[in-house]
Design an enzyme around this catalytic site. Structure first.
Site, PDB file in Angstrom:
ATOM      1  N   GLY A   1       1.644  -3.868   3.600  1.00 22.61           N
ATOM      2  CA  GLY A   1       1.760  -5.310   3.711  1.00 22.61           C
ATOM      3  C   GLY A   1       3.117  -5.742   4.249  1.00 22.61           C
ATOM      4  O   GLY A   1       4.136  -5.142   3.941  1.00 22.61           O
TER       5      GLY A   1
ATOM      6  N   HIS B   1      -8.963   3.719  -1.550  1.00 24.88           N
ATOM      7  CA  HIS B   1      -7.567   3.319  -1.357  1.00 24.88           C
ATOM      8  C   HIS B   1      -7.113   2.579  -2.610  1.00 24.88           C
ATOM      9  O   HIS B   1      -7.213   1.356  -2.700  1.00 24.88           O
ATOM     10  CB  HIS B   1      -7.478   2.419  -0.125  1.00 24.88           C
TER      11      HIS B   1
ATOM     12  N   GLN C   1      -5.358  -9.089   6.664  1.00 19.22           N
ATOM     13  CA  GLN C   1      -5.655  -7.704   7.013  1.00 19.22           C
ATOM     14  C   GLN C   1      -6.883  -7.577   7.912  1.00 19.22           C
ATOM     15  O   GLN C   1      -6.933  -6.719   8.805  1.00 19.22           O
ATOM     16  CB  GLN C   1      -5.841  -6.879   5.740  1.00 19.22           C
TER      17      GLN C   1
ATOM     18  N   ARG D   1     -19.918   8.877   0.254  1.00 21.01           N
ATOM     19  CA  ARG D   1     -21.377   8.790   0.237  1.00 21.01           C
ATOM     20  C   ARG D   1     -21.948   9.260   1.580  1.00 21.01           C
ATOM     21  O   ARG D   1     -21.279   9.204   2.611  1.00 21.01           O
ATOM     22  CB  ARG D   1     -21.833   7.359  -0.062  1.00 21.01           C
TER      23      ARG D   1
ATOM     24  N   SER E   1     -23.571   8.265   4.185  1.00 25.67           N
ATOM     25  CA  SER E   1     -24.006   7.095   4.934  1.00 25.67           C
ATOM     26  C   SER E   1     -24.516   7.513   6.311  1.00 25.67           C
ATOM     27  O   SER E   1     -24.317   8.641   6.757  1.00 25.67           O
ATOM     28  CB  SER E   1     -22.848   6.109   5.073  1.00 25.67           C
TER      29      SER E   1
ATOM     30  N   CYS F   1       0.813  -1.220   0.000  1.00 26.08           N
ATOM     31  CA  CYS F   1       0.000   0.000   0.000  1.00 26.08           C
ATOM     32  C   CYS F   1       0.846   1.271   0.000  1.00 26.08           C
ATOM     33  O   CYS F   1       0.358   2.337  -0.374  1.00 26.08           O
ATOM     34  CB  CYS F   1      -0.931   0.013   1.211  1.00 26.08           C
TER      35      CYS F   1
ATOM     36  N   SER G   1     -11.405   0.624   4.037  1.00 28.84           N
ATOM     37  CA  SER G   1     -11.177   1.469   2.864  1.00 28.84           C
ATOM     38  C   SER G   1     -11.890   0.874   1.661  1.00 28.84           C
ATOM     39  O   SER G   1     -12.049  -0.338   1.541  1.00 28.84           O
ATOM     40  CB  SER G   1      -9.680   1.579   2.578  1.00 28.84           C
TER      41      SER G   1
ATOM     42  N   CYS H   1       0.006   2.201   6.707  1.00 29.41           N
ATOM     43  CA  CYS H   1       0.351   0.798   6.946  1.00 29.41           C
ATOM     44  C   CYS H   1       0.528   0.104   5.605  1.00 29.41           C
ATOM     45  O   CYS H   1      -0.118   0.454   4.612  1.00 29.41           O
ATOM     46  CB  CYS H   1      -0.717   0.112   7.779  1.00 29.41           C
TER      47      CYS H   1
END
Length: 388
Positions: free
Chosen positions: A376, A344, A157, A217, A219, A89, A243, A374
């Protein structure tokens, strides 16, 4: 030591998965930001030293060194090379680091760093999942050396996000409040036009101009509460606190002091610090905590010296734990929303966040900005920039 300067940073609008950018080839999406950066700066295209792009899961349309392919797809000179890197990432944040290090070493003067990811075409970890559920497979789980060191502990994850939530006592309701804030901030930022200067609209094949991120959105907490967890073993982790997958590209132009003078450029920021740190790969997502502490110590700063922070919202628990441990003011952190709302795009996220951080410092008049995320394998990059 020579210094590295940022003179420009742009990004594409972010398309939701299977959204406006779903049919766009990765090379064309990467070319989009390259063409925009080169076109609005005074550096001749054949005088760029290198193009460094981050990308994850470089298969299919993203294979074959997408940095080089994107440069060529943009119609740029054949003589300029490109290289693609994968630090998961953090890939395009690392691309910015490599660009800055090349400039600081004195070996290069003009480097374009960025990243691209088309998750509509190539979902996360497509190369290794082989039909297994998202987040529940690793390409190295059967390594004898790995098993000897870590046993059969999950490298997952969702497991890590739940483990962080449990350790830092973050309830599902807490995380949903954080996620809603991310969407609210993003929608407010879009409505105020805060992203307008950093986003380069994309003309779609049908002639429609795609101008702004479509992932955020309106939400509600009530709606979030109805969502099922991604797995019964991780009761606090739902799509709402994670994400969103998306399609995007971004690029940051990094140059030397000599290049500033040669081309008559005005620097917008200076790279004040760059570092990367590893942590426990089973915890997977906690490295930004230790990486931030070390970065601040190295430069003799306190978290209160930082005016704006962009930390990737891989999951709500990641950022919430980081806030607890660092003591950073939430009002200075992801003020325009984060990846929960804005997406992401994996290998593009680092340059995307850097672009937003630079423009936010300019909007507010802040001096120092810190970016971390963060990655991997239990890793985290930290970049501190100083607005000039």
């Amino acid at each position: 030591m020579a210094e590295a300067f940022i003179v420009d940073a742009l990004r594409s609008p972010t398309g939701k998965r299977k959204g406006s950018l779903a049919a766009v080839h990765g090379a064309d999406l990467g070319a989009h930001v390259i063409r925009a950066i080169v076109g609005r700066n005074t550096i001749p295209a054949d005088e760029y030293d290198d193009v460094i792009f981050g990308c994850v899961d470089t298969i299919g349309a993203l294979a074959g060194d997408i940095a080089r392919t994107s440069w060529l797809a943009a119609g740029m000179p054949l003589t300029v090379p490109g290289t693609t890197i994968d630090r998961q990432c953090g890939s395009s944040q690392q691309a910015v680091h490599f660009a800055a290090q090349a400039v600081m070493s004195g070996t290069q003067d003009v480097v374009l760093a960025g990243g691209v990811q088309t998750m509509s075409a190539i979902p996360i970890s497509s190369a290794m999942l082989a039909g297994q559920p998202l987040g529940f497979s690793t390409p190295f789980a059967e390594s004898l050396g790995w098993q000897a060191r870590f046993g059969n502990a999950p490298v997952n994850q969702f497991y890590a996000a739940q483990r962080i939530a449990d350790h830092w006592k973050l309830s599902r309701a807490d995380m949903e409040v954080f996620a809603k804030q991310s969407h609210d901030r993003a929608l407010h930022a879009i409505a105020e036009g805060r992203f307008d200067r950093e986003v380069v609209p994309y003309t779609l094949p049908d002639g429609t101009l795609f101008t702004m991120d479509e992932t955020a959105r309106a939400s509600t907490l009530e709606k979030m509460a109805t969502l099922a967890p991604v797995d019964a073993a991780y009761p606090g982790i739902t799509a709402a606190v994670s994400s969103s997958t998306c399609d995007a590209s971004a690029a940051v132009l990094v140059v030397s002091e000599a290049a500033l003078k040669r081309y008559g450029l005005t620097p917008r920021a200076r790279i004040h610090h760059l570092s990367v740190l590893g942590d426990d790969p089973i915890w997977h997502l906690t490295a930004p905590i230790a990486a931030t502490a070390r970065a601040l110590k190295k430069v003799g700063m306190q978290i209160g010296d930082i005016d704006r922070v962009e930390i990737n919202e891989a999951f709500a628990s990641v950022v919430m734990a980081w806030l607890q441990e660092t003591g950073c003011d939430p009002a200075r952190t992801n003020v325009n929303g984060g990846a929960i709302a804005l997406g992401h795009p994996l290998g593009a996220s680092g340059a995307k966040l850097m672009t937003t951080l630079l423009h936010e410092l300019e909007r507010t008049g802040g001096r120092y900005g810190l970016q971390t995320m963060c990655e991997g394998g239990g890793q985290a990059n930290v970049t501190i920039i100083e607005r000039l």
